[in-house]
Design a protein around this motif. Structure first.
Motif, PDB file in Angstrom:
ATOM      1  N   VAL A   1       0.873  -1.255   0.025  1.00  0.00           N
ATOM      2  CA  VAL A   1       0.008  -0.039  -0.041  1.00  0.00           C
ATOM      3  C   VAL A   1       0.867   1.255   0.014  1.00  0.00           C
ATOM      4  N   ALA A   2       1.027   1.803  -1.303  1.00  0.00           N
ATOM      5  CA  ALA A   2       1.849   3.029  -1.258  1.00  0.00           C
ATOM      6  C   ALA A   2       0.754   4.434  -1.936  1.00  0.00           C
ATOM      7  N   SER A   3      -0.337   4.444  -1.414  1.00  0.00           N
ATOM      8  CA  SER A   3      -1.221   5.324  -1.788  1.00  0.00           C
ATOM      9  C   SER A   3      -1.076   6.549  -0.635  1.00  0.00           C
ATOM     10  N   PRO A   4      -1.706   7.639  -0.749  1.00  0.00           N
ATOM     11  CA  PRO A   4      -1.794   8.746   0.391  1.00  0.00           C
ATOM     12  C   PRO A   4      -2.399   8.273   1.441  1.00  0.00           C
ATOM     13  N   PRO A   5      -1.826   8.590   3.011  1.00  0.00           N
ATOM     14  CA  PRO A   5      -2.068   8.128   3.984  1.00  0.00           C
ATOM     15  C   PRO A   5      -3.416   7.827   4.404  1.00  0.00           C
ATOM     16  N   ALA A   6      -4.650   8.845   3.844  1.00  0.00           N
ATOM     17  CA  ALA A   6      -5.968   8.640   4.269  1.00  0.00           C
ATOM     18  C   ALA A   6      -6.461   7.290   3.538  1.00  0.00           C
ATOM     19  N   SER A   7      -5.926   6.648   2.643  1.00  0.00           N
ATOM     20  CA  SER A   7      -6.463   5.415   2.246  1.00  0.00           C
ATOM     21  C   SER A   7      -5.678   4.192   2.426  1.00  0.00           C
ATOM     22  N   HIS A   8      -4.893   4.411   3.341  1.00  0.00           N
ATOM     23  CA  HIS A   8      -3.882   3.212   3.689  1.00  0.00           C
ATOM     24  C   HIS A   8      -4.787   2.060   4.389  1.00  0.00           C
ATOM     25  N   ILE A   9      -5.529   2.371   5.351  1.00  0.00           N
ATOM     26  CA  ILE A   9      -6.244   1.485   6.347  1.00  0.00           C
ATOM     27  C   ILE A   9      -7.429   0.720   5.447  1.00  0.00           C
ATOM     28  N   GLY A  10      -8.012   1.631   4.713  1.00  0.00           N
ATOM     29  CA  GLY A  10      -9.179   0.714   3.905  1.00  0.00           C
ATOM     30  C   GLY A  10      -8.252  -0.340   2.754  1.00  0.00           C
ATOM     31  N   HIS A  11      -7.531  -0.083   2.285  1.00  0.00           N
ATOM     32  CA  HIS A  11      -6.758  -0.699   1.420  1.00  0.00           C
ATOM     33  C   HIS A  11      -6.159  -2.130   2.042  1.00  0.00           C
ATOM     34  N   ALA A  12      -5.670  -1.758   3.505  1.00  0.00           N
ATOM     35  CA  ALA A  12      -4.844  -2.785   4.186  1.00  0.00           C
ATOM     36  C   ALA A  12      -6.172  -3.566   4.436  1.00  0.00           C
ATOM     37  N   ARG A  13      -7.141  -3.375   5.143  1.00  0.00           N
ATOM     38  CA  ARG A  13      -8.264  -3.904   5.593  1.00  0.00           C
ATOM     39  C   ARG A  13      -8.700  -4.925   4.436  1.00  0.00           C
ATOM     40  N   ALA A  14      -8.795  -4.375   3.276  1.00  0.00           N
ATOM     41  CA  ALA A  14      -9.342  -5.323   2.155  1.00  0.00           C
ATOM     42  C   ALA A  14      -8.608  -6.269   1.817  1.00  0.00           C
ATOM     43  N   ALA A  15      -7.097  -5.965   2.008  1.00  0.00           N
ATOM     44  CA  ALA A  15      -6.410  -7.092   1.552  1.00  0.00           C
ATOM     45  C   ALA A  15      -6.390  -8.356   2.778  1.00  0.00           C
ATOM     46  N   LEU A  16      -6.447  -7.742   4.038  1.00  0.00           N
ATOM     47  CA  LEU A  16      -6.259  -8.729   5.035  1.00  0.00           C
ATOM     48  C   LEU A  16      -7.767  -9.707   5.199  1.00  0.00           C
ATOM     49  N   ASP A  17      -8.921  -8.761   4.764  1.00  0.00           N
ATOM     50  CA  ASP A  17      -9.873  -9.631   4.535  1.00  0.00           C
ATOM     51  C   ASP A  17     -10.045 -10.848   3.511  1.00  0.00           C
ATOM     52  N   ALA A  18      -9.149 -10.445   2.672  1.00  0.00           N
ATOM     53  CA  ALA A  18      -9.118 -11.361   1.422  1.00  0.00           C
ATOM     54  C   ALA A  18      -8.420 -12.521   1.615  1.00  0.00           C
ATOM     55  N   GLY A  19      -7.558 -12.345   2.829  1.00  0.00           N
ATOM     56  CA  GLY A  19      -6.477 -13.286   3.097  1.00  0.00           C
ATOM     57  C   GLY A  19      -5.111 -13.253   2.660  1.00  0.00           C
ATOM     58  N   ARG A  20      -4.936 -12.202   2.325  1.00  0.00           N
ATOM     59  CA  ARG A  20      -3.700 -11.458   2.001  1.00  0.00           C
ATOM     60  C   ARG A  20      -2.607 -10.866   2.757  1.00  0.00           C
ATOM     61  N   SER A  21      -1.500 -10.802   3.003  1.00  0.00           N
ATOM     62  CA  SER A  21      -0.579 -10.311   3.887  1.00  0.00           C
ATOM     63  C   SER A  21      -0.398  -8.574   3.100  1.00  0.00           C
ATOM     64  N   VAL A  22       0.089  -7.931   4.180  1.00  0.00           N
ATOM     65  CA  VAL A  22       0.089  -6.332   3.836  1.00  0.00           C
ATOM     66  C   VAL A  22       1.538  -5.954   4.168  1.00  0.00           C
ATOM     67  N   PHE A  23       2.100  -5.063   3.244  1.00  0.00           N
ATOM     68  CA  PHE A  23       3.236  -4.111   3.409  1.00  0.00           C
ATOM     69  C   PHE A  23       2.789  -2.593   3.233  1.00  0.00           C
ATOM     70  N   CYS A  24       2.651  -2.047   4.320  1.00  0.00           N
ATOM     71  CA  CYS A  24       2.056  -0.717   4.117  1.00  0.00           C
ATOM     72  C   CYS A  24       3.126   0.607   4.335  1.00  0.00           C
ATOM     73  N   GLU A  25       2.806   1.663   3.787  1.00  0.00           N
ATOM     74  CA  GLU A  25       3.691   2.722   3.897  1.00  0.00           C
ATOM     75  C   GLU A  25       3.214   3.484   5.423  1.00  0.00           C
ATOM     76  N   LYS A  26       3.724   4.213   6.017  1.00  0.00           N
ATOM     77  CA  LYS A  26       3.250   4.714   7.134  1.00  0.00           C
ATOM     78  C   LYS A  26       2.530   5.852   6.930  1.00  0.00           C
ATOM     79  N   PRO A  27       1.515   6.564   7.759  1.00  0.00           N
ATOM     80  CA  PRO A  27       1.178   5.810   9.019  1.00  0.00           C
ATOM     81  C   PRO A  27       0.184   4.801   8.562  1.00  0.00           C
ATOM     82  N   LEU A  28      -0.365   3.894   9.492  1.00  0.00           N
ATOM     83  CA  LEU A  28      -1.574   2.878   9.012  1.00  0.00           C
ATOM     84  C   LEU A  28      -2.869   3.664   8.907  1.00  0.00           C
ATOM     85  N   ALA A  29      -2.909   4.823   9.500  1.00  0.00           N
ATOM     86  CA  ALA A  29      -4.224   5.551   9.473  1.00  0.00           C
ATOM     87  C   ALA A  29      -4.040   6.760   9.645  1.00  0.00           C
TER      88      ALA A  29
END
Length: 324
Positions: free
Chosen positions: A74-102
């Motif tokens: 997840v390398a999008s602007p910060p406000a979108s991080h947590i939505g993308h990360a949650r969608a990935a985890l919900d689909a059973g994927r792992s996540v490598f995210c830029e900071k901050p988490l949210a």
């Protein structure tokens, strides 16, 4: 995924960080990951990727990235991080995210509780050769008992010249500023090497309405070590200068300009490690080591990357600084 095949990495975001990741993966003949999909909501960003990396699969939306990969970067602007990360985890994927988490601490706290060990955050100091040198010197007694830590960052202007395309969020109070973007890395380093961050006091200046901070002066503790943090915009002609200096009863070591490990000599001057290299050279090496950690993380193996919990601890003190 088996251990002998590259991890399928999907990328959300084709800005500076997304393109750096592409360079790191595609510039290696034996990368531990392969790019399985990329998406950015900005058409011009997608077009730039298509021109520079014609072999990278570009897909229609974030859901298609998730569907095509084992791990989402997840390398999008910060406000979108947590939505993308949650969608990935919900689909059973792992996540490598830029900071901050949210951008909201309560949301980040809930996410950390939900996320468990299925992800990590991209703090490259976890893989830095310069940091590894500092750790070796410290373990050998170069510092002795730590007495104080000084963190200094300075910028001719904010955002930095190579970030101007993202100025809309990088220079806004809600998501941007040098404390979130730069100081957070040194806070992560302090927490990892010295201990929890606590006891904050100080001041922060926002002289321009709606724009990010221009000066930070704070003190706090990392473990038992007193820390002084100073950050400035407009008091140097250098695009980006920083230092992390740990002093003790036996000596001092520092990390300068992101990558250069230095040790204080008897005359008070600092000398760089014999194998020190500038950040332009060191950064791709650290990112390669980050990717090796991502592959291990996605396989459920032990890794050295910044955990969600570490990243949240850093985010908490960052937001506390900005609220002073």
């Amino acid at each position: 995924m088996t251990t002998d095949e590259p991890l399928a990495l999907g990328i959300i975001g084709a800005g500076v960080m997304g393109r750096r990741m592409l360079d790191a993966v595609l510039g290696e003949d034996t990368s531990p990951v392969r790019i399985s999909a990329l998406w950015d909501p900005v058409e011009a960003a997608m077009d730039r990727v298509g021109s520079a990396y014609p072999g990278v699969p570009r897909v229609a939306d974030a859901a298609a990235v998730v569907a095509a990969c084992d791990c989402v970067y997840v390398a999008s602007p910060p406000a979108s991080h947590i939505g993308h990360a949650r969608a990935a985890l919900d689909a059973g994927r792992s996540v490598f995210c830029e900071k901050p988490l949210a951008v909201d601490l309560a949301d980040a706290r809930a996410f950390v509780a939900e996320g468990g060990g299925a992800g990590a955050v991209n703090f490259p100091f976890a893989s830095s050769l310069g940091v590894a040198t500092l750790e070796r010197w410290i373990s050998e007694g170069a510092v002795g008992t730590p007495r104080r830590l000084t963190i200094e960052v300075g910028f001719a202007a904010w955002p930095r010249p190579w970030q101007v395309d993202a100025a809309a969020w990088l220079d806004a109070r809600a998501e941007g500023g040098f404390t979130r973007e730069v100081v957070s890395h040194f806070l992560f380093l302090s927490r990892r090497l010295l201990g929890p961050l606590r006891g904050l006091s100080g001041t922060v200046r926002f002289p321009e309405t709606g724009r990010s901070e221009r000066a930070v002066d704070t003190t706090f503790r990392a473990g038992e070590v007193p820390v002084t943090l100073k950050g400035r915009v407009g008091e140097t002609t250098t695009d980006d200068h920083n230092s992390w200096t740990l002093e003790g009863d036996a000596g001092a070591v520092r990390l300068r300009d992101w990558a250069v490990a230095e040790r204080r000599l008897a005359d008070g001057t600092f000398e760089a490690a014999s194998d020190a290299m500038p950040n332009e050279t060191a950064r791709p090496i650290a990112l390669r080591r980050q990717l090796e950690g991502v592959a291990r993380m996605a396989r459920g193996e032990p890794h050295h990357l910044a955990t969600f919990s570490e990243a949240f601890d850093v985010q908490m003190i960052v937001e506390d600084i900005l609220a002073l």
